[in-house]
Design an enzyme around this catalytic site. Structure first.
Site, PDB file in Angstrom:
ATOM      1  N   HIS A 191       0.291  -1.287  -0.078  1.00 23.89           N
ATOM      2  CA  HIS A 191      -0.119  -0.339  -0.073  1.00 23.89           C
ATOM      3  C   HIS A 191       0.900   1.068  -0.155  1.00 23.89           C
ATOM      4  CE1 HIS A 191      -3.540  -1.825   1.228  1.00 23.89           C
ATOM      5  NE2 HIS A 191      -2.736  -2.809   2.187  1.00 23.89           N
ATOM      6  N   TYR A 225      -2.333  -1.069   8.952  1.00 23.33           N
ATOM      7  CA  TYR A 225      -0.838  -2.406   8.436  1.00 23.33           C
ATOM      8  C   TYR A 225      -0.596  -2.863   9.606  1.00 23.33           C
ATOM      9  CZ  TYR A 225      -2.195   1.419   5.076  1.00 23.33           C
ATOM     10  OH  TYR A 225      -3.474   2.248   3.806  1.00 23.33           O
ATOM     11  N   HIS A 249      -2.315  -3.248  -3.480  1.00 27.12           N
ATOM     12  CA  HIS A 249      -3.922  -3.279  -2.544  1.00 27.12           C
ATOM     13  C   HIS A 249      -4.416  -3.455  -4.390  1.00 27.12           C
ATOM     14  CE1 HIS A 249      -6.359  -0.379  -0.609  1.00 27.12           C
ATOM     15  NE2 HIS A 249      -7.221  -1.645  -0.552  1.00 27.12           N
ATOM     16  N   LYS A 303      -9.103   1.782  -6.441  1.00 28.03           N
ATOM     17  CA  LYS A 303      -7.770   3.457  -6.041  1.00 28.03           C
ATOM     18  C   LYS A 303      -6.411   2.858  -6.847  1.00 28.03           C
ATOM     19  CE  LYS A 303      -9.057   2.749  -0.942  1.00 28.03           C
ATOM     20  NZ  LYS A 303      -8.665   3.041   0.168  1.00 28.03           N
ATOM     21  N   CYS A 318      -3.786   2.275  -5.555  1.00 28.91           N
ATOM     22  CA  CYS A 318      -2.381   1.877  -4.180  1.00 28.91           C
ATOM     23  C   CYS A 318      -1.907   0.698  -5.043  1.00 28.91           C
ATOM     24  CB  CYS A 318      -3.512   1.980  -3.269  1.00 28.91           C
ATOM     25  SG  CYS A 318      -2.488   1.420  -1.545  1.00 28.91           S
TER      26      CYS A 318
HETATM   27 ZN   LIG Z   1      -4.030   0.425  -0.139  1.00 30.51          ZN
END
Ligand SMILES: [Zn+2]
Length: 150
Positions: free
Chosen positions: A16, A46, A122, A130, A132
């Site tokens: 991420h 995380y 991710h 996203k 990410c």
């Molecule tokens: Zn993420």
């Protein structure tokens, strides 16, 4: 208040970004505060956070499920690098050389703990809209993924 769940078999090591501007000083303490403000009793969602100077900080213990990929939290370790947004405010791979080195070191170590787990981003999960972590993690760490047993 959500109850913290135990980690089950780890299938993915998920990269991420913190989605913060490059140069913005962010540490695991900040992320912990942001995530608690969202009502996450476990704090930092995380398991690991990598700062711009390459410092690796521990977030949530690996024995507990994180909060970073919906529906997959009991089967994934979450690794977040600080950054992901460039000077112009656009999503970008802002990893510093120190972060790249630290991430590779950390992922290599995690692969030893979870040999079957695949490294991915991710955005590689279903229904994630996203960008990410703003780079192709599976491609970049193909060398480490190649170490997985068949
Ligand atoms: Zn993420």
């Amino acid at each position: 208040m959500k109850t913290l769940l135990p980690m089950k078999d780890v299938q993915f090591l998920v990269l991420h970004c913190s989605a913060t501007r490059v140069g913005q000083k962010v540490t695991v303490k900040d992320i912990d505060r942001w995530h608690r403000a969202r009502g996450w009793s476990g704090g930092c969602g995380y398991h690991w956070v990598v700062l711009q100077d390459g410092t690796i900080q521990a977030g949530r213990p690996e024995a507990l499920a994180g909060s970073h990929v919906r529906h997959y939290n009991q089967h994934t370790i979450g690794i977040c690098y600080v950054g992901g947004i460039n000077e112009k405010g656009q999503y970008a791979d802002t990893r510093t050389p120190a972060q790249k080195a630290a991430l590779h070191f950390l992922l290599k170590d995690l692969k030893e703990s979870y040999p079957k787990a695949k490294i991915c981003g991710h955005r590689d999960f279903p229904n994630v809209r996203k960008l990410c972590p703003c780079f192709d993690a599976a491609k970049e760490y193909a060398d480490l993924n190649a170490l997985s047993p068949e």
